[in-house]
Each structure stands twice: as structure tokens, then as C-alpha cells.
Design a protein around this motif. Structure first.
Motif, mmCIF file in Angstrom:
data_model
loop_
_atom_site.group_PDB
_atom_site.id
_atom_site.type_symbol
_atom_site.label_atom_id
_atom_site.label_comp_id
_atom_site.label_asym_id
_atom_site.label_seq_id
_atom_site.Cartn_x
_atom_site.Cartn_y
_atom_site.Cartn_z
ATOM 1 N N VAL A 185 0.837 -1.206 0.000
ATOM 2 C CA VAL A 185 0.000 0.000 0.000
ATOM 3 C C VAL A 185 0.864 1.246 0.000
ATOM 4 N N THR A 186 1.876 1.286 0.887
ATOM 5 C CA THR A 186 2.772 2.445 0.959
ATOM 6 C C THR A 186 3.563 2.590 -0.333
ATOM 7 N N PHE A 187 4.023 1.460 -0.880
ATOM 8 C CA PHE A 187 4.788 1.519 -2.128
ATOM 9 C C PHE A 187 3.948 2.110 -3.261
ATOM 10 N N GLN A 188 2.705 1.638 -3.391
ATOM 11 C CA GLN A 188 1.842 2.137 -4.462
ATOM 12 C C GLN A 188 1.567 3.634 -4.294
ATOM 13 N N LEU A 189 1.331 4.061 -3.053
ATOM 14 C CA LEU A 189 1.066 5.481 -2.784
ATOM 15 C C LEU A 189 2.254 6.346 -3.184
ATOM 16 N N LEU A 190 3.453 5.972 -2.715
ATOM 17 C CA LEU A 190 4.639 6.762 -3.012
ATOM 18 C C LEU A 190 5.022 6.664 -4.487
ATOM 19 N N SER A 191 4.830 5.497 -5.062
ATOM 20 C CA SER A 191 5.177 5.290 -6.462
ATOM 21 C C SER A 191 4.348 6.184 -7.377
ATOM 22 N N ARG A 192 3.069 6.360 -7.040
ATOM 23 C CA ARG A 192 2.202 7.233 -7.850
ATOM 24 C C ARG A 192 2.684 8.677 -7.825
ATOM 25 N N LEU A 193 3.424 9.031 -6.783
ATOM 26 C CA LEU A 193 3.968 10.392 -6.661
ATOM 27 C C LEU A 193 5.383 10.491 -7.245
ATOM 28 N N GLY A 194 5.835 9.402 -7.865
ATOM 29 C CA GLY A 194 7.163 9.415 -8.476
ATOM 30 C C GLY A 194 8.285 9.101 -7.511
ATOM 31 N N ILE A 195 7.940 8.642 -6.307
ATOM 32 C CA ILE A 195 8.956 8.317 -5.297
ATOM 33 C C ILE A 195 9.198 6.808 -5.352
ATOM 34 N N ARG A 196 10.229 6.415 -6.062
ATOM 35 C CA ARG A 196 10.485 4.984 -6.258
ATOM 36 C C ARG A 196 11.842 4.545 -5.734
ATOM 37 N N THR A 197 12.759 5.456 -5.573
ATOM 38 C CA THR A 197 14.081 5.094 -5.049
ATOM 39 C C THR A 197 14.258 5.673 -3.638
ATOM 40 N N ILE A 198 15.142 5.032 -2.881
ATOM 41 C CA ILE A 198 15.412 5.507 -1.521
ATOM 42 C C ILE A 198 16.011 6.914 -1.550
ATOM 43 N N LYS A 199 16.788 7.224 -2.565
ATOM 44 C CA LYS A 199 17.379 8.572 -2.670
ATOM 45 C C LYS A 199 16.287 9.639 -2.710
ATOM 46 N N THR A 200 15.296 9.431 -3.578
ATOM 47 C CA THR A 200 14.198 10.404 -3.679
ATOM 48 C C THR A 200 13.446 10.513 -2.356
ATOM 49 N N LEU A 201 13.201 9.385 -1.728
ATOM 50 C CA LEU A 201 12.496 9.370 -0.447
ATOM 51 C C LEU A 201 13.298 10.087 0.634
ATOM 52 N N SER A 202 14.598 9.886 0.655
ATOM 53 C CA SER A 202 15.445 10.485 1.693
ATOM 54 C C SER A 202 15.501 12.004 1.586
ATOM 55 N N GLU A 203 15.236 12.531 0.399
ATOM 56 C CA GLU A 203 15.314 13.985 0.173
ATOM 57 C C GLU A 203 13.990 14.694 0.414
ATOM 58 N N MET A 204 12.932 13.919 0.703
ATOM 59 C CA MET A 204 11.632 14.538 0.974
ATOM 60 C C MET A 204 11.619 15.198 2.347
ATOM 61 N N PRO A 205 10.939 16.331 2.502
ATOM 62 C CA PRO A 205 10.783 16.933 3.835
ATOM 63 C C PRO A 205 9.988 15.996 4.747
ATOM 64 N N LYS A 206 10.403 15.886 5.993
ATOM 65 C CA LYS A 206 9.738 14.963 6.919
ATOM 66 C C LYS A 206 8.261 15.293 7.110
ATOM 67 N N ASP A 207 7.924 16.563 7.191
ATOM 68 C CA ASP A 207 6.529 16.931 7.446
ATOM 69 C C ASP A 207 5.624 16.556 6.266
ATOM 70 N N VAL A 208 6.156 16.647 5.051
ATOM 71 C CA VAL A 208 5.368 16.255 3.876
ATOM 72 C C VAL A 208 5.115 14.748 3.899
ATOM 73 N N LEU A 209 6.140 13.989 4.267
ATOM 74 C CA LEU A 209 6.011 12.533 4.334
ATOM 75 C C LEU A 209 5.003 12.120 5.406
ATOM 76 N N GLN A 210 5.000 12.839 6.520
ATOM 77 C CA GLN A 210 4.042 12.543 7.581
ATOM 78 C C GLN A 210 2.614 12.839 7.145
ATOM 79 N N GLN A 211 2.436 13.903 6.362
ATOM 80 C CA GLN A 211 1.102 14.220 5.841
ATOM 81 C C GLN A 211 0.615 13.144 4.880
#
Length: 381
Positions: A185-211
């Protein structure tokens, strides 16, 4: 003091156990599971090449790999082999956590002063292979998350050391699916937003990820950045879980008693799955109105499934209750526990039943253990 954490994982554990018994299985596609409507509990690398994976329906797996050898599975064998490996590691490791039936974490912090941590872990892995014949992979890093991901990348029979300065470089190109807490579920959600690699995920602001994903957003961000303060929890096998109920008024109402047993078994089974245990022994206890107490137990194949455990609990109750006297107390106990999860055990259950258990467990986890249950069950507070 610098932390050093090793993660060790037995490669295709169920398959490797079967190959120890039957060398003819070596080098051919093997699927561990059962029944035409069952699912794949484990599979060899040869079958994975054709797209077979765990939790896939057996029928689909055989369409992908029709030449695969299907074996029902033997949890007693797997438990015995797991315990042998546990004893080998426990005897040598300063601090060991048994995370499941086939994986271990070791805290080796400070050992670099006396003995290279990578070299020591390599030697203990070789000892496991020599004494059990089971292949094992490992990775060493500064925390549990990076080491676990490292082991996955090292397999099969791989060895990997990830130095602190290389952690992000190692993680960045990997899929976010490699992070242990990222499910479909989390993978599909993030993948739809173009977040597929750990690098992209690591560069996201924490507050946006929490939202986006809620309270786990901060923890996910930390893991993507190679941060994990979770300690290695000292190993200890839990012996049993149980539940007793004393009636406010002694009763001879068999249907009410059976409804109560159903509710107790359902909640204890949920606890097993939630804590990742499988049980091999069911015990039923009754206390009569005159305070005489009797118990009966039976050995079963390892399971955490309500419907299987309930069948044995009812059978024991009917054998036990012979006096036709009022009952004061009823008790259920599951013992002979091993680490594992329900999916490992489903050698005969169907895909539909797996999905039902997973859905019910999610509801109970979110809304409480009494949020959903069988219509005949009795809610235990």
C-alpha cells in the motif's frame, strides 16, 4: 561507542531444509506450499527466476513454472533446524535477537577492538553452514535497518559490510520496497507520486512525508536516511500464551461455553499472529463447580490460524467434559511456540482465507481486538 550490528538470514530456509533431506532437490525449481488452492510458503531461487514468489497462489506459481517440485512443508523440521542454528549463534554471540524462524540480529559493538566484526560474523556463518548444511547470508553495518537491507542485497550466500561513510551511497539507488516497513500500500502510494528510489524518499521533507502516510512518516524518513536507533533485543523464547475465564455463575450451558472458547481462541490466535508466533500444542482446562480441575492437550502442526486451533480446542473440550457437572472456569493455552508468521504455515489454506485473516488483523490492530470477530464468538475483555 560506535555501534556495529550484524543481520544474518538463512537463504530460502524451508527449501534448504528439504534439500538437506533430499539432495535430488538441489538445482531444480522447488515450491513449498500445499493444496491446489493454497499459496507458496517459500520457493527456491530457480523458481523465482520464472516469477514465482511467496504468498502467490500455487496454481499461478505452477503456470509460471510448471516443472517445479511442490512440497507440502514440514514445520516440525523447520523448527528443529532453526533451533540448531539458534544454539550455534547464541553460544558465540555477545548479544543476539532472533527476529524470526530464519533471521537474527547481533550487536557486536566494541568487538572491533578485539576481533574484526566482519571477520567474526563470517566465521560464525561458516560454522552454521558446516554444522547444519544450511546456506546463510549476512551484512554488517551501524544499525538494524541498513544491515537487513544489506543482507537482502547480498543473497544468496552473500557477505557484505557497509561502512558508515558509504551508507547513503549504498541505499540511494535501491527501490523503496527494500525498506522493511514499506508494504504494498505504501509503495503504491509513493510510487504514484514518483517516489520509487530511496534517494528520492530520503530527500523529501519529513513533514510532507508525515502528511502523506501518517505517524510512520518520520520513521520511514529516518530509515531512508540510514538512521535506526532500535536496539538488538536479547533472545528469549516465549513458552506459551493463555486465557482463562471464570463464570460469574457456574454454568452447564454448552453452547455458551463453546461461544466463549471460540472468542478466546480467536483473540489468542490474533495475539500469535501479531507477535509473530506459531504454536504446536493446544491445552484446554476446565474447573468444575466443586473446584476439581482437569486439563487435556494435543500436539499439532505449527499454526496461528483460528479455524485450525478452534477445531482442536473444541475436540479437547468434548473429550474433557465428561461429568455433566456445572463449570466454574474454562481456560485455553497455546504452547510450544516458535517464531514465524501465519503465512509461513499456510500449507493448506487458501488465498481467500489468507486475505480474510490479513484484513481482520488490520482492523483489530487499528480499532482494537474486539473490533471484528466471528458471529458465534464471545468477546473477551
Amino acid at each position: 561507542m560506535k555501534r556495529t550490528i550484524a543481520h544474518l538470514d538463512l537463504d530460502t530456509f524451508f527449501v534448504s531444509c528439504e534439500r538437506n533431506l533430499n539432495s535430488k532437490l538441489i538445482g531444480i525449481p522447488v515450491i513449498i506450499g500445499g493444496g491446489d488452492r493454497g499459496v507458496v510458503a517459500s520457493c527456491s531461487y530457480e523458481s523465482r527466476y520464472f516469477g514465482v514468489r511467496s504468498a502467490m497462489p500455487i496454481k499461478m506459481a505452477l503456470r509460471l513454472c510448471p516443472d517445479a517440485k511442490v512440497i507440502k512443508g514440514d514445520m516440525d523440521l523447520y523448527s528443529k533446524m532453526s533451533q540448531e542454528v539458534t544454539e550455534i549463534i547464541k553460544e558465540k554471540a555477545p548479544l543476539m535477537e532472533k527476529a524470526s524462524i530464519d533471521e537474527f540480529y547481533l550487536d557486536l559493538s566494541g568487538m572491533d577492538h578485539f576481533f574484526g566484526c566482519y571477520k567474526w560474523t563470517n566465521e560464525i556463518s561458516e560454522s552454521v553452514i558446516k554444522n547444519t548444511g544450511l546456506p546463510i547470508s549476512f551484512a554488517v553495518s551501524s544499525n538494524k535497518t541498513v544491515s537487513k537491507i544489506g543482507t537482502g542485497e547480498a543473497k544468496p550466500i552473500g557477505r557484505l559490510e557497509i561502512q558508515d561513510q558509504n551508507v547513503q551511497q549504498f541505499l540511494n539507488p535501491l527501490s523503496i520496497k527494500k525498506i522493511p516497513m514499506v508494504g504494498n500500500v505504501t509503495f503504491q502510494l509513493l510510487s504514484r507520486l514518483g517516489i520509487r528510489t530511496i534517494k528520492t524518499l530520503s530527500e523529501m521533507p519529513k513533514d510532507v512525508l508525515q502528511q502523506l502516510i501518517g505517524k510512520n512518516g518520520n520513521e520511514l524518513w529516518k530509515k531512508a536516511n540510514g538512521i535506526d536507533e532500535n536496539p538488538v533485543i536479547p533472545y528469549s523464547e516465549r513458552k506459551s500464551i493463555s486465557s482463562d475465564h471464570t463464570f460469574s455463575n457456574d454454568t452447564i450451558d454448552i453452547e455458551a461455553i463453546k461461544n466463549l472458547i471460540s472468542g478466546m481462541v480467536e483473540q489468542l490466535s490474533f495475539q500469535l499472529r501479531n507477535e509473530k508466533w506459531l504454536t504446536s500444542t493446544v491445552t484446554v482446562k476446565i474447573r468444575y463447580a466443586n473446584f476439581d480441575t482437569e486439563t487435556k492437550q494435543c500436539k499439532i502442526s505449527y499454526t496461528a490460524a483460528d479455524h485450525t486451533l478452534l477445531k482442536y480446542a473444541f475436540g479437547l473440550f468434548h473429550k474433557l467434559y465428561t461429568r455433566r457437572m456445572r463449570i466454574r472456569l474454562i481456560g485455553i493455552k497455546f504452547s510450544g511456540l516458535v517464531h514465524g508468521n501465519h503465512q509461513m504455515d499456510l500449507f493448506e489454506d487458501t488465498e481467500e482465507l489468507i486475505n480474510l485473516y490479513q484484513t481482520m488483523d488490520k482492523i483489530k490492530t487499528r480499532f482494537g481486538k474486539n473490533a471484528v470477530g466471528k458471529a458465534s464468538g464471545y468477546l473477551i475483555n
